[in-house]
Motif scaffolding. Structure first.
Motif, PDB file in Angstrom:
ATOM      1  N   GLN A  33       1.102  -1.221  -0.271  1.00 26.25           N
ATOM      2  CA  GLN A  33       0.245   0.344   0.047  1.00 26.25           C
ATOM      3  C   GLN A  33       0.927   1.468   0.219  1.00 26.25           C
ATOM      4  OE1 GLN A  33      -3.572   0.821  -0.110  1.00 26.25           O
ATOM      5  NE2 GLN A  33      -2.941  -1.479  -0.619  1.00 26.25           N
ATOM      6  N   CYS A  34       1.746   1.639   0.536  1.00 27.11           N
ATOM      7  CA  CYS A  34       2.620   2.028   0.663  1.00 27.11           C
ATOM      8  C   CYS A  34       3.909   2.346  -0.239  1.00 27.11           C
ATOM      9  CB  CYS A  34       4.090   1.631   1.406  1.00 27.11           C
ATOM     10  SG  CYS A  34       5.139   3.681   1.538  1.00 27.11           S
ATOM     11  N   VAL A  35       4.022   1.633  -1.703  1.00 26.30           N
ATOM     12  CA  VAL A  35       4.243   1.430  -2.515  1.00 26.30           C
ATOM     13  C   VAL A  35       3.231   2.280  -4.242  1.00 26.30           C
ATOM     14  CG1 VAL A  35       5.537   0.370  -4.436  1.00 26.30           C
ATOM     15  CG2 VAL A  35       6.738   0.451  -1.999  1.00 26.30           C
ATOM     16  N   GLU A  36       2.354   1.674  -3.504  1.00 27.98           N
ATOM     17  CA  GLU A  36       1.166   1.882  -4.623  1.00 27.98           C
ATOM     18  C   GLU A  36       0.504   3.524  -4.805  1.00 27.98           C
ATOM     19  OE1 GLU A  36      -3.742   1.117  -4.950  1.00 27.98           O
ATOM     20  OE2 GLU A  36      -2.443  -1.038  -3.978  1.00 27.98           O
ATOM     21  N   LYS A  37       0.116   4.261  -3.096  1.00 27.98           N
ATOM     22  CA  LYS A  37      -0.509   5.117  -2.470  1.00 27.98           C
ATOM     23  C   LYS A  37       1.129   6.138  -2.849  1.00 27.98           C
ATOM     24  CE  LYS A  37      -2.917   3.682   0.686  1.00 27.98           C
ATOM     25  NZ  LYS A  37      -3.316   3.326   1.903  1.00 27.98           N
ATOM     26  N   SER A  38       2.223   5.465  -2.718  1.00 26.30           N
ATOM     27  CA  SER A  38       3.691   6.730  -3.362  1.00 26.30           C
ATOM     28  C   SER A  38       3.690   6.826  -4.949  1.00 26.30           C
ATOM     29  CB  SER A  38       4.816   6.257  -3.063  1.00 26.30           C
ATOM     30  OG  SER A  38       4.928   6.315  -1.864  1.00 26.30           O
ATOM     31  N   LEU A  39       3.703   6.123  -5.893  1.00 25.22           N
ATOM     32  CA  LEU A  39       3.176   5.426  -7.784  1.00 25.22           C
ATOM     33  C   LEU A  39       1.877   6.594  -7.651  1.00 25.22           C
ATOM     34  CD1 LEU A  39       4.602   2.804  -7.751  1.00 25.22           C
ATOM     35  CD2 LEU A  39       5.505   4.671  -8.122  1.00 25.22           C
ATOM     36  N   LYS A  40       1.034   6.486  -6.721  1.00 25.44           N
ATOM     37  CA  LYS A  40      -0.384   7.081  -7.366  1.00 25.44           C
ATOM     38  C   LYS A  40      -0.361   9.143  -7.224  1.00 25.44           C
ATOM     39  CE  LYS A  40      -3.104   3.234  -7.041  1.00 25.44           C
ATOM     40  NZ  LYS A  40      -4.666   3.106  -6.540  1.00 25.44           N
ATOM     41  N   ALA A  41       0.411   8.930  -6.188  1.00 29.82           N
ATOM     42  CA  ALA A  41       1.049  10.809  -5.566  1.00 29.82           C
ATOM     43  C   ALA A  41       1.522  10.935  -6.734  1.00 29.82           C
ATOM     44  CB  ALA A  41       1.331  10.705  -4.682  1.00 29.82           C
ATOM     45  N   VAL A  42       2.772  10.250  -7.102  1.00 32.71           N
ATOM     46  CA  VAL A  42       3.403  11.009  -8.500  1.00 32.71           C
ATOM     47  C   VAL A  42       2.788  10.955  -9.847  1.00 32.71           C
ATOM     48  CG1 VAL A  42       4.839  10.420 -10.710  1.00 32.71           C
ATOM     49  CG2 VAL A  42       5.425   9.571  -7.728  1.00 32.71           C
ATOM     50  N   ILE A  43       1.725  10.528  -9.845  1.00 37.39           N
ATOM     51  CA  ILE A  43       0.513  10.231 -10.996  1.00 37.39           C
ATOM     52  C   ILE A  43       0.020  11.799 -10.798  1.00 37.39           C
ATOM     53  CG2 ILE A  43      -1.228   9.326 -12.384  1.00 37.39           C
ATOM     54  CD1 ILE A  43       0.445   6.666 -11.544  1.00 37.39           C
ATOM     55  N   GLU A  44      -0.698  11.543  -9.904  1.00 34.30           N
ATOM     56  CA  GLU A  44      -1.863  13.048  -9.620  1.00 34.30           C
ATOM     57  C   GLU A  44      -0.855  13.799  -9.565  1.00 34.30           C
ATOM     58  OE1 GLU A  44      -5.534  13.921  -7.914  1.00 34.30           O
ATOM     59  OE2 GLU A  44      -5.225  11.572  -7.827  1.00 34.30           O
ATOM     60  N   LYS A  45       0.581  14.018  -9.023  1.00 36.10           N
ATOM     61  CA  LYS A  45       1.301  15.434  -9.216  1.00 36.10           C
ATOM     62  C   LYS A  45       1.758  16.216 -11.237  1.00 36.10           C
ATOM     63  CE  LYS A  45       4.249  18.325  -7.808  1.00 36.10           C
ATOM     64  NZ  LYS A  45       6.016  18.238  -6.989  1.00 36.10           N
ATOM     65  N   TYR A  46       1.415  14.959 -11.746  1.00 41.43           N
ATOM     66  CA  TYR A  46       1.755  15.499 -12.742  1.00 41.43           C
ATOM     67  C   TYR A  46       1.120  14.511 -13.798  1.00 41.43           C
ATOM     68  CZ  TYR A  46       6.658  16.187 -10.794  1.00 41.43           C
ATOM     69  OH  TYR A  46       7.895  16.342  -9.776  1.00 41.43           O
ATOM     70  N   SER A  47      -0.332  14.286 -13.018  1.00 38.85           N
ATOM     71  CA  SER A  47      -1.273  13.614 -14.814  1.00 38.85           C
ATOM     72  C   SER A  47      -2.549  13.972 -14.681  1.00 38.85           C
ATOM     73  CB  SER A  47      -0.626  12.770 -14.557  1.00 38.85           C
ATOM     74  OG  SER A  47      -1.498  11.521 -15.984  1.00 38.85           O
ATOM     75  N   THR A  48      -3.649  13.046 -14.567  1.00 38.11           N
ATOM     76  CA  THR A  48      -4.344  13.262 -13.552  1.00 38.11           C
ATOM     77  C   THR A  48      -4.949  12.205 -12.960  1.00 38.11           C
ATOM     78  OG1 THR A  48      -5.268  11.182 -15.610  1.00 38.11           O
ATOM     79  CG2 THR A  48      -5.439  13.477 -16.252  1.00 38.11           C
ATOM     80  N   GLU A  49      -6.395  12.074 -12.458  1.00 39.60           N
ATOM     81  CA  GLU A  49      -6.617  10.911 -11.372  1.00 39.60           C
ATOM     82  C   GLU A  49      -5.983   9.328 -11.622  1.00 39.60           C
ATOM     83  OE1 GLU A  49     -10.319   8.882  -9.915  1.00 39.60           O
ATOM     84  OE2 GLU A  49     -10.873  11.035 -10.502  1.00 39.60           O
ATOM     85  N   PRO A  50      -5.637   9.217 -10.326  1.00 38.56           N
ATOM     86  CA  PRO A  50      -4.526   7.292 -10.526  1.00 38.56           C
ATOM     87  C   PRO A  50      -5.608   6.480 -10.789  1.00 38.56           C
ATOM     88  CG  PRO A  50      -4.322   9.178  -8.544  1.00 38.56           C
ATOM     89  CD  PRO A  50      -5.036   9.875  -9.143  1.00 38.56           C
ATOM     90  N   GLN A  51      -4.648   5.479 -11.808  1.00 38.50           N
ATOM     91  CA  GLN A  51      -5.756   4.932 -12.114  1.00 38.50           C
ATOM     92  C   GLN A  51      -6.492   3.357 -10.701  1.00 38.50           C
ATOM     93  OE1 GLN A  51      -2.542   2.061 -14.401  1.00 38.50           O
ATOM     94  NE2 GLN A  51      -2.767   4.252 -15.949  1.00 38.50           N
ATOM     95  N   LYS A  52      -7.362   2.664 -11.462  1.00 32.25           N
ATOM     96  CA  LYS A  52      -8.042   1.927 -10.334  1.00 32.25           C
ATOM     97  C   LYS A  52      -7.653   0.831 -10.838  1.00 32.25           C
ATOM     98  CE  LYS A  52     -11.344   5.295  -9.548  1.00 32.25           C
ATOM     99  NZ  LYS A  52     -12.855   5.805  -9.175  1.00 32.25           N
ATOM    100  N   THR A  53      -6.320   0.606  -9.751  1.00 34.63           N
ATOM    101  CA  THR A  53      -5.060  -0.572 -10.251  1.00 34.63           C
ATOM    102  C   THR A  53      -4.713  -0.691  -8.883  1.00 34.63           C
ATOM    103  OG1 THR A  53      -4.215  -1.550 -11.747  1.00 34.63           O
ATOM    104  CG2 THR A  53      -3.223   0.330 -11.325  1.00 34.63           C
ATOM    105  N   HIS A  54      -4.382  -1.214  -8.868  1.00 35.61           N
ATOM    106  CA  HIS A  54      -3.635  -1.839  -7.617  1.00 35.61           C
ATOM    107  C   HIS A  54      -2.358  -2.744  -7.823  1.00 35.61           C
ATOM    108  CE1 HIS A  54      -6.055  -1.372  -4.325  1.00 35.61           C
ATOM    109  NE2 HIS A  54      -6.985  -2.388  -4.990  1.00 35.61           N
TER     110      HIS A  54
END
Length: 102
Positions: A38-59
Motif C-alpha cells: 500500500q505504501c508503494v502503491e500510494k506513493s506511485l499514485k501520488a506522482v501520477i496525481e501530481k503530474y497527470s490526472t486521477e490515478p488509475q484504479k489498480t493495485h
C-alpha cells in the motif's frame, strides 16, 4: 496542479509507519506485506496525481510504475516491485500467512 498528491503521500506515510511498527512482529508478516504494498502503491499514485490526472484504479505496481516513468526518473528494483505486488494478493487471505521471509 492538483494538490491531492499530498493526501496520497500522507496516506503512504501512514502505511510506512505501520510497516516500521510491524517489523519486530514476525507473526504479522502478512499484515506488514499488505502495508508495504500500500505504501508503494500510494506513493506511485501520488506522482501520477501530481503530474497527470486521477490515478488509475489498480493495485498493479508494475502498471503504476510504468505510468510514473513518464514523469519522473526513479531507480526501482523492478524484480522487487514484482515481488511486492505478488505479496499483496498472497498476504490478504488465510493459507498464505507466514510468507515472509520467503
Amino acid at each position: 496542479m492538483n494538490r491531492n498528491y499530498v493526501d496520497w503521500l500522507a496516506a503512504a506515510k501512514d502505511d510506512l509507519d505501520t510497516v516500521v511498527l510491524l517489523l519486530a512482529q514476525s507473526h504479522l508478516s502478512n499484515i506488514l506485506s499488505f502495508h508495504a504494498h500500500q505504501c508503494v502503491e500510494k506513493s506511485l499514485k501520488a506522482v501520477i496525481e501530481k503530474y497527470s490526472t486521477e490515478p488509475q484504479k489498480t493495485h498493479n505496481l508494475e502498471r503504476l510504475y510504468s505510468h510514473v516513468e513518464k514523469f519522473v526518473q526513479l531507480h526501482i528494483d523492478e524484480l522487487m516491485l514484482e515481488k511486492v505486488s505478488e505479496l499483496y494478493i498472497e498476504s490478504r487471505y488465510p493459507g498464505d500467512l507466514g510468507l515472509l521471509p520467503n
